[in-house]
Write a protein that holds these residues in place. Structure first.
Motif, PDB file in Angstrom:
ATOM      1  N   THR A 223       0.814  -1.230   0.000  1.00 36.93           N
ATOM      2  CA  THR A 223       0.000   0.000   0.000  1.00 36.93           C
ATOM      3  C   THR A 223       0.837   1.265   0.000  1.00 36.93           C
ATOM      4  O   THR A 223       0.360   2.313  -0.443  1.00 36.93           O
ATOM      5  CB  THR A 223      -0.924   0.055   1.240  1.00 36.93           C
ATOM      6  OG1 THR A 223      -0.116   0.143   2.414  1.00 36.93           O
ATOM      7  CG2 THR A 223      -1.851  -1.147   1.290  1.00 36.93           C
TER       8      THR A 223
ATOM      9  N   ARG B 151       1.454   2.841   2.614  1.00 35.82           N
ATOM     10  CA  ARG B 151       0.932   3.694   3.692  1.00 35.82           C
ATOM     11  C   ARG B 151       0.689   2.863   4.954  1.00 35.82           C
ATOM     12  O   ARG B 151      -0.453   2.569   5.315  1.00 35.82           O
ATOM     13  CB  ARG B 151      -0.346   4.378   3.226  1.00 35.82           C
ATOM     14  CG  ARG B 151      -0.043   5.343   2.081  1.00 35.82           C
ATOM     15  CD  ARG B 151      -1.213   6.045   1.484  1.00 35.82           C
ATOM     16  NE  ARG B 151      -2.134   6.619   2.427  1.00 35.82           N
ATOM     17  CZ  ARG B 151      -3.386   6.912   2.115  1.00 35.82           C
ATOM     18  NH1 ARG B 151      -3.851   6.669   0.918  1.00 35.82           N
ATOM     19  NH2 ARG B 151      -4.185   7.432   3.007  1.00 35.82           N
TER      20      ARG B 151
ATOM     21  N   ASN C  65      -2.014   3.524   7.713  1.00 40.38           N
ATOM     22  CA  ASN C  65      -3.431   3.279   7.462  1.00 40.38           C
ATOM     23  C   ASN C  65      -3.832   1.809   7.611  1.00 40.38           C
ATOM     24  O   ASN C  65      -4.981   1.455   7.360  1.00 40.38           O
ATOM     25  CB  ASN C  65      -3.802   3.742   6.052  1.00 40.38           C
ATOM     26  CG  ASN C  65      -3.659   5.232   5.878  1.00 40.38           C
ATOM     27  OD1 ASN C  65      -2.640   5.698   5.391  1.00 40.38           O
ATOM     28  ND2 ASN C  65      -4.655   5.986   6.304  1.00 40.38           N
ATOM     29  N   ILE C  66      -2.916   0.967   8.038  1.00 45.19           N
ATOM     30  CA  ILE C  66      -3.179  -0.470   8.087  1.00 45.19           C
ATOM     31  C   ILE C  66      -3.491  -0.914   9.510  1.00 45.19           C
ATOM     32  O   ILE C  66      -2.759  -0.583  10.447  1.00 45.19           O
ATOM     33  CB  ILE C  66      -1.967  -1.259   7.558  1.00 45.19           C
ATOM     34  CG1 ILE C  66      -1.702  -0.876   6.100  1.00 45.19           C
ATOM     35  CG2 ILE C  66      -2.200  -2.757   7.689  1.00 45.19           C
ATOM     36  CD1 ILE C  66      -0.381  -1.390   5.585  1.00 45.19           C
TER      37      ILE C  66
ATOM     38  N   THR D   6     -11.743  -2.281   0.892  1.00 44.06           N
ATOM     39  CA  THR D   6     -11.053  -1.627   2.014  1.00 44.06           C
ATOM     40  C   THR D   6     -10.223  -2.604   2.839  1.00 44.06           C
ATOM     41  O   THR D   6      -9.498  -2.184   3.734  1.00 44.06           O
ATOM     42  CB  THR D   6     -12.070  -0.935   2.954  1.00 44.06           C
ATOM     43  OG1 THR D   6     -12.954  -1.929   3.493  1.00 44.06           O
ATOM     44  CG2 THR D   6     -12.860   0.141   2.215  1.00 44.06           C
TER      45      THR D   6
ATOM     46  N   PHE E 165      -7.811  -1.143   5.700  1.00 40.78           N
ATOM     47  CA  PHE E 165      -7.179   0.142   5.414  1.00 40.78           C
ATOM     48  C   PHE E 165      -8.101   1.225   5.966  1.00 40.78           C
ATOM     49  O   PHE E 165      -9.296   1.252   5.636  1.00 40.78           O
ATOM     50  CB  PHE E 165      -7.028   0.272   3.901  1.00 40.78           C
ATOM     51  CG  PHE E 165      -5.906   1.155   3.455  1.00 40.78           C
ATOM     52  CD1 PHE E 165      -4.595   0.862   3.794  1.00 40.78           C
ATOM     53  CD2 PHE E 165      -6.163   2.259   2.671  1.00 40.78           C
ATOM     54  CE1 PHE E 165      -3.550   1.666   3.357  1.00 40.78           C
ATOM     55  CE2 PHE E 165      -5.135   3.076   2.230  1.00 40.78           C
ATOM     56  CZ  PHE E 165      -3.827   2.781   2.570  1.00 40.78           C
TER      57      PHE E 165
ATOM     58  N   HIS F  57      -8.146   0.997  -0.486  1.00 40.94           N
ATOM     59  CA  HIS F  57      -6.682   0.902  -0.530  1.00 40.94           C
ATOM     60  C   HIS F  57      -6.159   0.898  -1.961  1.00 40.94           C
ATOM     61  O   HIS F  57      -4.977   1.126  -2.184  1.00 40.94           O
ATOM     62  CB  HIS F  57      -6.198  -0.354   0.188  1.00 40.94           C
ATOM     63  CG  HIS F  57      -6.920  -1.593  -0.205  1.00 40.94           C
ATOM     64  ND1 HIS F  57      -6.905  -2.115  -1.482  1.00 40.94           N
ATOM     65  CD2 HIS F  57      -7.722  -2.411   0.518  1.00 40.94           C
ATOM     66  CE1 HIS F  57      -7.637  -3.208  -1.527  1.00 40.94           C
ATOM     67  NE2 HIS F  57      -8.164  -3.405  -0.335  1.00 40.94           N
TER      68      HIS F  57
END
Length: 139
Positions: A42, A44, A47-48, A80, A104, A114
């Motif tokens: 991802t 990121r 955000n996980i 998501t 996400f 995501h």
């Protein structure tokens, strides 16, 4: 999707009362590698969120001095959420395998897309891994 691979040395302080690798340590390594896989996919990691560890199965023990190889890959994507598959092996023999589902989320912990897409494959092993991951998402 990219596979994330790492090797770990089993040390005396990681052994249980049977003299084998403590299951909690192996689970920690499994989750950590799966998270790294998710973060790389991802881009990121903030955000996980891990929402489910599915059927982490221990097949053979690891002993002091063993080098275990940990490998993870994204096996299912939803809008998501997504699921990774991971396996741990030593000397080519599988010692542990399982799946982890991540969601996400935004800064308010609300699910957001995501935008991951699985690549095409005709590898029968990878197709079976993906099939199992899809089944887990329906439970």
């Amino acid at each position: 999707m990219e596979k994330v691979k790492v090797s770990r040395l089993v040390k005396p302080q990681e052994l249980n009362h049977h003299g084998t690798l403590f299951a909690g340590r192996m689970a920690e390594w499994f989750v950590e590698n799966s998270f790294i896989c998710a973060a790389k996919a991802t881009g990121r990691p903030e955000n996980i969120v891990c929402v489910n560890i599915h059927g982490l199965t221990f097949k053979t023990p690891a002993n002091n001095g063993d080098i275990v190889d940990i490998e993870s890959m994204v096996a299912r994507v939803g809008r998501t959420s997504f699921t990774t598959y991971g396996r741990i092996s030593k000397n080519g023999l599988e010692t542990c395998e399982g799946y982890i589902t991540f969601t996400f989320v935004d800064e308010n912990n609300k699910p957001i897309p995501h935008n991951l897409v699985l690549d095409e494959t005709d590898d029968p092993i990878e197709l079976e891994i993906r099939r199992k991951a899809l089944e887990l998402s329906k439970k």
